[in-house]
Scaffold this motif. Structure first.
Motif, PDB file in Angstrom:
ATOM      1  N   TYR A 243      -9.646  -2.346   0.101  1.00  0.00           N
ATOM      2  CA  TYR A 243      -8.220  -1.926  -0.493  1.00  0.00           C
ATOM      3  C   TYR A 243      -7.288  -2.835  -0.842  1.00  0.00           C
ATOM      4  CZ  TYR A 243      -4.110   1.423   0.073  1.00  0.00           C
ATOM      5  OH  TYR A 243      -2.979   1.890  -0.405  1.00  0.00           O
ATOM      6  N   LEU A 244      -7.479  -4.032  -0.428  1.00  0.00           N
ATOM      7  CA  LEU A 244      -6.667  -5.310  -0.784  1.00  0.00           C
ATOM      8  C   LEU A 244      -6.594  -5.578  -2.341  1.00  0.00           C
ATOM      9  CD1 LEU A 244      -7.362  -7.688   2.299  1.00  0.00           C
ATOM     10  CD2 LEU A 244      -5.268  -6.516   1.821  1.00  0.00           C
ATOM     11  N   GLY A 245      -5.634  -5.552  -2.816  1.00  0.00           N
ATOM     12  CA  GLY A 245      -5.702  -5.708  -4.351  1.00  0.00           C
ATOM     13  C   GLY A 245      -5.662  -4.583  -5.205  1.00  0.00           C
ATOM     14  N   SER A 246      -5.868  -3.245  -4.699  1.00  0.00           N
ATOM     15  CA  SER A 246      -6.168  -2.239  -5.402  1.00  0.00           C
ATOM     16  C   SER A 246      -4.540  -1.673  -5.931  1.00  0.00           C
ATOM     17  CB  SER A 246      -6.762  -0.768  -4.610  1.00  0.00           C
ATOM     18  OG  SER A 246      -5.860  -0.635  -3.460  1.00  0.00           O
ATOM     19  N   PRO A 247      -4.217  -1.023  -6.967  1.00  0.00           N
ATOM     20  CA  PRO A 247      -3.146  -0.396  -7.456  1.00  0.00           C
ATOM     21  C   PRO A 247      -2.308   0.388  -6.431  1.00  0.00           C
ATOM     22  CG  PRO A 247      -4.624   0.118  -9.033  1.00  0.00           C
ATOM     23  CD  PRO A 247      -5.533  -0.445  -7.659  1.00  0.00           C
ATOM     24  N   SER A 248      -3.090   1.077  -5.359  1.00  0.00           N
ATOM     25  CA  SER A 248      -2.424   1.707  -4.571  1.00  0.00           C
ATOM     26  C   SER A 248      -2.000   0.912  -3.269  1.00  0.00           C
ATOM     27  CB  SER A 248      -3.400   2.598  -3.701  1.00  0.00           C
ATOM     28  OG  SER A 248      -2.731   3.479  -2.716  1.00  0.00           O
ATOM     29  N   PHE A 249      -2.782  -0.111  -2.980  1.00  0.00           N
ATOM     30  CA  PHE A 249      -2.155  -1.066  -2.075  1.00  0.00           C
ATOM     31  C   PHE A 249      -0.708  -1.943  -2.489  1.00  0.00           C
ATOM     32  CE2 PHE A 249      -1.728  -5.792  -1.078  1.00  0.00           C
ATOM     33  CZ  PHE A 249      -1.647  -5.529   0.574  1.00  0.00           C
ATOM     34  N   TYR A 250      -0.653  -2.186  -3.730  1.00  0.00           N
ATOM     35  CA  TYR A 250       0.406  -2.762  -4.228  1.00  0.00           C
ATOM     36  C   TYR A 250       1.757  -1.755  -4.049  1.00  0.00           C
ATOM     37  CZ  TYR A 250      -1.943  -6.897  -5.768  1.00  0.00           C
ATOM     38  OH  TYR A 250      -2.947  -8.026  -5.689  1.00  0.00           O
ATOM     39  N   LEU A 251       1.415  -0.340  -4.494  1.00  0.00           N
ATOM     40  CA  LEU A 251       2.341   0.444  -4.435  1.00  0.00           C
ATOM     41  C   LEU A 251       2.842   0.743  -2.797  1.00  0.00           C
ATOM     42  CD1 LEU A 251       3.890   2.864  -5.730  1.00  0.00           C
ATOM     43  CD2 LEU A 251       1.919   4.270  -5.252  1.00  0.00           C
ATOM     44  N   GLU A 252       2.144   0.665  -2.041  1.00  0.00           N
ATOM     45  CA  GLU A 252       2.160   0.665  -0.548  1.00  0.00           C
ATOM     46  C   GLU A 252       2.968  -0.577  -0.077  1.00  0.00           C
ATOM     47  OE1 GLU A 252      -0.643   1.203   3.288  1.00  0.00           O
ATOM     48  OE2 GLU A 252      -1.605   1.893   1.371  1.00  0.00           O
ATOM     49  N   ALA A 253       2.570  -1.639  -0.745  1.00  0.00           N
ATOM     50  CA  ALA A 253       3.422  -2.979  -0.438  1.00  0.00           C
ATOM     51  C   ALA A 253       4.938  -2.733  -0.694  1.00  0.00           C
ATOM     52  CB  ALA A 253       3.063  -4.223  -0.900  1.00  0.00           C
ATOM     53  N   VAL A 254       5.099  -2.140  -1.858  1.00  0.00           N
ATOM     54  CA  VAL A 254       6.543  -1.913  -2.399  1.00  0.00           C
ATOM     55  C   VAL A 254       7.319  -1.152  -1.381  1.00  0.00           C
ATOM     56  CG1 VAL A 254       7.778  -0.979  -4.101  1.00  0.00           C
ATOM     57  CG2 VAL A 254       6.055  -2.686  -4.857  1.00  0.00           C
ATOM     58  N   PHE A 255       6.525   0.181  -1.185  1.00  0.00           N
ATOM     59  CA  PHE A 255       7.306   0.951  -0.221  1.00  0.00           C
ATOM     60  C   PHE A 255       7.519   0.348   1.163  1.00  0.00           C
ATOM     61  CE2 PHE A 255       6.319   4.010   3.306  1.00  0.00           C
ATOM     62  CZ  PHE A 255       7.244   4.963   3.204  1.00  0.00           C
ATOM     63  N   TRP A 256       6.591  -0.588   1.723  1.00  0.00           N
ATOM     64  CA  TRP A 256       7.094  -1.072   3.029  1.00  0.00           C
ATOM     65  C   TRP A 256       8.205  -2.123   2.774  1.00  0.00           C
ATOM     66  CZ3 TRP A 256       5.915  -1.233   8.027  1.00  0.00           C
ATOM     67  CH2 TRP A 256       4.689  -0.364   8.445  1.00  0.00           C
ATOM     68  N   LEU A 257       8.249  -2.848   1.632  1.00  0.00           N
ATOM     69  CA  LEU A 257       9.650  -3.976   1.284  1.00  0.00           C
ATOM     70  C   LEU A 257      10.711  -2.869   1.061  1.00  0.00           C
ATOM     71  CD1 LEU A 257       7.847  -6.467  -1.238  1.00  0.00           C
ATOM     72  CD2 LEU A 257       8.397  -6.705   1.112  1.00  0.00           C
ATOM     73  N   VAL A 258      10.848  -1.736   0.373  1.00  0.00           N
ATOM     74  CA  VAL A 258      12.013  -0.857   0.237  1.00  0.00           C
ATOM     75  C   VAL A 258      12.421  -0.507   1.550  1.00  0.00           C
ATOM     76  CG1 VAL A 258      12.688   1.095  -0.677  1.00  0.00           C
ATOM     77  CG2 VAL A 258      11.460  -0.389  -2.158  1.00  0.00           C
TER      78      VAL A 258
END
Length: 158
Positions: A122-137
């Motif tokens: 999962y690391l580096g997948s498009p959904s992973f980055y979307l998830e990381a943005v969700f956490w940051l927000v």
């Protein structure tokens, strides 16, 4: 989607709705709490099976009708399924969303990875980055609210 993100999404929904954050979190944990152990011990072949099947609406609807706790449980469960379906579509595997119809239909080429291997995949997948943005927000909003004198995410007054 990673398990902690399901829990965070449920907590956020509890924060912005009138549903119990606790029971939303419990509901959103249920699909993985059922399916991961079943697949790990070999009862089923996939990590998205019984608990991830939308066919459980036959159970979720009566549970939701039992009251606010039941409604929060059912909504949390549905939120988990929705987030997992979005995750497979965002990652370019829309056909895998048929996990929602288990056991009537199963993905033609399912990942069938145990949780640890899935994390590495999962690391580096498009959904992973979307998830990381969700956490940051969410974490950023909670910090802003806390530092500005509001209550931290998940706490309610009165």
């Amino acid at each position: 989607m990673l398990f902690p993100t399901h829990l965070l999404a449920a907590a956020v929904l509890g924060r912005v709705s009138r549903l119990s954050p606790l029971w939303l979190v419990v509901g959103t944990a249920l699909p993985d709490a059922v399916d991961k152990p079943l697949a790990t011990v070999g009862v089923v072949d996939l990590y998205h099976s019984v608990g991830h099947s939308a066919l459980l609406l036959a159970v979720a609807v009566p549970v939701a009708l039992t009251g606010r706790t039941g409604l929060a449980l059912a909504v949390g469960w549905g939120l988990h399924l929705l987030l997992d379906a979005v995750h497979v579509v965002v990652n370019g595997r829309p056909g895998d969303a048929v996990f929602l119809l288990w056991p009537v239909a199963v993905p033609a080429d399912p990942l069938a990875l145990p949780p640890g291997s899935f994390f590495l995949y999962y690391l580096g997948s498009p959904s992973f980055y979307l998830e990381a943005v969700f956490w940051l927000v969410v974490v950023g909003a909670a910090l802003v609210e806390w530092y500005s004198g509001g209550t931290p995410l998940g706490e309610r007054s009165g």
